[in-house]
Design a protein around this motif. Structure first.
Motif, short mmCIF file in Angstrom:
data_model
loop_
_atom_site.label_atom_id
_atom_site.label_comp_id
_atom_site.label_asym_id
_atom_site.label_seq_id
_atom_site.Cartn_x
_atom_site.Cartn_y
_atom_site.Cartn_z
N GLY A 1 -7.39 5.37 9.72
CA GLY A 1 -8.48 6.32 9.69
C GLY A 1 -9.29 6.31 8.40
N LEU A 2 -9.05 5.33 7.53
CA LEU A 2 -9.78 5.25 6.27
C LEU A 2 -11.05 4.43 6.45
N MET A 3 -12.06 4.76 5.65
CA MET A 3 -13.28 3.97 5.64
C MET A 3 -13.78 3.80 4.21
N GLU A 4 -14.47 4.80 3.69
CA GLU A 4 -15.09 4.65 2.38
C GLU A 4 -14.28 5.27 1.26
N LYS A 5 -13.26 6.05 1.56
CA LYS A 5 -12.49 6.75 0.55
C LYS A 5 -11.00 6.47 0.72
N SER A 6 -10.22 6.93 -0.26
CA SER A 6 -8.77 6.71 -0.21
C SER A 6 -8.09 7.71 0.72
N SER A 7 -8.81 8.72 1.18
CA SER A 7 -8.30 9.67 2.16
C SER A 7 -9.09 9.52 3.45
N GLY A 8 -8.39 9.44 4.57
CA GLY A 8 -9.06 9.15 5.83
C GLY A 8 -9.52 10.38 6.59
N ILE B 1 0.87 -1.17 0.00
CA ILE B 1 0.00 0.00 0.00
C ILE B 1 0.91 1.22 0.00
N ASN B 2 0.81 2.05 -1.01
CA ASN B 2 1.57 3.30 -1.06
C ASN B 2 0.75 4.41 -0.40
N ILE B 3 1.33 5.07 0.60
CA ILE B 3 0.55 6.00 1.41
C ILE B 3 1.18 7.40 1.47
N THR B 4 0.31 8.36 1.76
CA THR B 4 0.71 9.75 2.01
C THR B 4 0.17 10.15 3.37
N LEU B 5 0.96 10.90 4.12
CA LEU B 5 0.49 11.48 5.38
C LEU B 5 0.63 12.99 5.28
N THR B 6 -0.45 13.71 5.55
CA THR B 6 -0.46 15.17 5.50
C THR B 6 -0.69 15.72 6.91
N SER B 7 0.16 16.63 7.33
CA SER B 7 -0.02 17.27 8.64
C SER B 7 -0.97 18.45 8.48
N LEU B 8 -2.05 18.45 9.25
CA LEU B 8 -3.01 19.55 9.21
C LEU B 8 -2.61 20.67 10.16
N GLN B 9 -1.77 20.33 11.13
CA GLN B 9 -1.28 21.28 12.11
C GLN B 9 0.23 21.07 12.26
N TYR B 10 0.84 21.78 13.19
CA TYR B 10 2.24 21.51 13.48
C TYR B 10 2.38 20.06 13.93
N PHE C 1 5.82 -1.23 8.04
CA PHE C 1 5.68 0.15 7.61
C PHE C 1 7.05 0.75 7.32
N SER C 2 7.19 1.36 6.16
CA SER C 2 8.43 2.07 5.84
C SER C 2 8.47 3.40 6.59
N ASP C 3 9.65 4.03 6.66
CA ASP C 3 9.71 5.41 7.11
C ASP C 3 8.92 6.27 6.13
N LEU C 4 8.25 7.29 6.65
CA LEU C 4 7.57 8.26 5.79
C LEU C 4 8.49 9.47 5.66
N THR C 5 8.85 9.80 4.43
CA THR C 5 9.83 10.86 4.17
C THR C 5 9.13 12.15 3.77
N LEU C 6 9.59 13.27 4.32
CA LEU C 6 9.01 14.57 3.99
C LEU C 6 9.30 14.90 2.53
N ILE D 1 -3.72 13.41 8.41
CA ILE D 1 -4.59 12.57 7.58
C ILE D 1 -3.72 11.59 6.79
N TYR D 2 -4.08 10.32 6.88
CA TYR D 2 -3.47 9.30 6.02
C TYR D 2 -4.29 9.18 4.74
N ALA D 3 -3.60 8.91 3.64
CA ALA D 3 -4.29 8.64 2.37
C ALA D 3 -3.56 7.52 1.65
N VAL D 4 -4.30 6.74 0.88
CA VAL D 4 -3.72 5.66 0.07
C VAL D 4 -3.63 6.13 -1.37
#
Length: 323
Positions: free
Chosen positions: A228-235, A26-35, A176-181, A258-261
């Motif tokens: 945090g995902l349910m019905e969509k590729s973005s949680g 699973i290739n994933i993206t994590l987006t920070s909404l805050q600091y 899980f791999s490291d998530l790189t900025l 937010i995690y996203a696939v």
């Protein structure tokens, strides 16, 4: 406060030596909404400007020592590898795992997951005490006494989550791999109580992947639910990192992500992905876009059907309401 003794359902883990179920990535993206601050736990450094200040005090050895100790003691750098900011795979795995452990509630005194690290609460923490926000968020789960965590070096049986994520003496089926900025920046924040944190700014984007091996479709759905995902590729919004339980500190908010696939692919050695008799993905195939969203919805819905004790909590919404 009274605790509730429950039985953790356990069975022998599946064979790790053969491919008999689903395998892929699973290739994933994590987006920070805050600091967001994820500390390395190891790296200590002093800014150049601070070194200059210290050197000016060369004739005052006592002042030099105390200033160096102060700077080292209170500066927390963001986790990094070769100058690249990363969220370690172990941190992401722990974040997803703990969310799933806490999402299972007992059904008729039985529950599908142990608590790998949590200890049994002896009393309700008072407001302001360590862990009080965590308690209010997960109150009806943390009062459960699930006994000691699984340990495959001492027992031949483990719970569902330990079979999937691993435990002492047993390798997990997901890694899980490291998530790189890849986009965003960092700031050194001067906070109350002499805290100095290196944090990434809101809107920063990290990318990585999750490898899975020998998992069932419902377990793949569990991994997605844990992000945090349910019905969509973005949680939905979930909590991660230091200060995540604080509403605000010095006008800044922390820890909502937010995690996203981005895509899902099956290894050519995998079994086909099918649910209710319908094949959703063949070995060697890679899926993204609208078809991916449909598969995610089917996988998470299937997991909820298979595990009646799974009770999803919107942790950010609840935290904002109870604290």
């Amino acid at each position: 406060m009274s605790t509730l003794r429950v039985e953790v359902l356990r069975k022998p883990p599946r064979d790790r030596s053969i491919v008999q179920n689903l395998a892929g990535r699973i290739n994933i993206t994590l987006t920070s909404l805050q600091y967001l601050h994820v500390g390395s736990g190891e790296e200590l450094k002093i800014e150049e400007s601070k070194i200059s200040e210290i050197l000016k005090k060369m004739r005052e050895p006592t002042s030099i020592r105390s200033e160096i100790q102060r700077q080292i003691q209170h500066f927390s750098a963001f986790s990094s590898i070769d100058d690249a900011l990363v969220i370690p795979g172990s941190t992401v795995k722990g974040n997803v795992r703990s969310r799933l452990e806490l999402s299972f509630k007992n059904v008729n005194g039985r529950v599908d997951s142990c608590f790998l690290k949590a200890s049994v609460l002896k009393s309700e923490p008072m407001e302001g005490a360590q862990g009080w926000r965590h308690y209010r968020l997960w109150r009806d789960r943390v009062i459960e006494d699930r006994g000691p965590p699984c340990d495959y070096t001492r027992s031949e049986s483990v719970c569902l989550i330990c079979d999937l994520f691993g435990t002492n003496g047993l390798r997990g089926l997901v890694e899980f791999s490291d998530l790189t900025l890849e986009h965003g920046g960092e700031e050194v924040l001067e906070l109350p109580y002499n805290m100095r944190l290196e944090a990434v700014t809101p809107g920063s984007i990290f990318r990585g992947f999750v490898n899975f091996f020998n998992v069932m479709p419902e377990e793949l759905g569990l991994v997605l639910i844990g992000m945090g995902l349910m019905e969509k590729s973005s949680g939905r919004r979930v909590l991660l990192g230091r200060l995540k339980y604080r509403k605000e500190i010095s006008g800044r908010k922390f820890g909502r992500v937010i995690y996203a696939v981005d895509s899902l692919e099956l290894s050519r050695y995998s079994k086909p992905l099918y649910i209710d008799g319908s094949i959703l993905l063949e070995p060697g195939q890679n899926v993204s876009g609208e078809r991916l969203e449909k598969i995610i919805s089917q996988l998470t819905s299937y997991a909820l059907r298979k595990y009646p004790g799974l009770d999803i909590i919107d942790e950010v919404e609840v935290l904002e309401r109870v604290t």
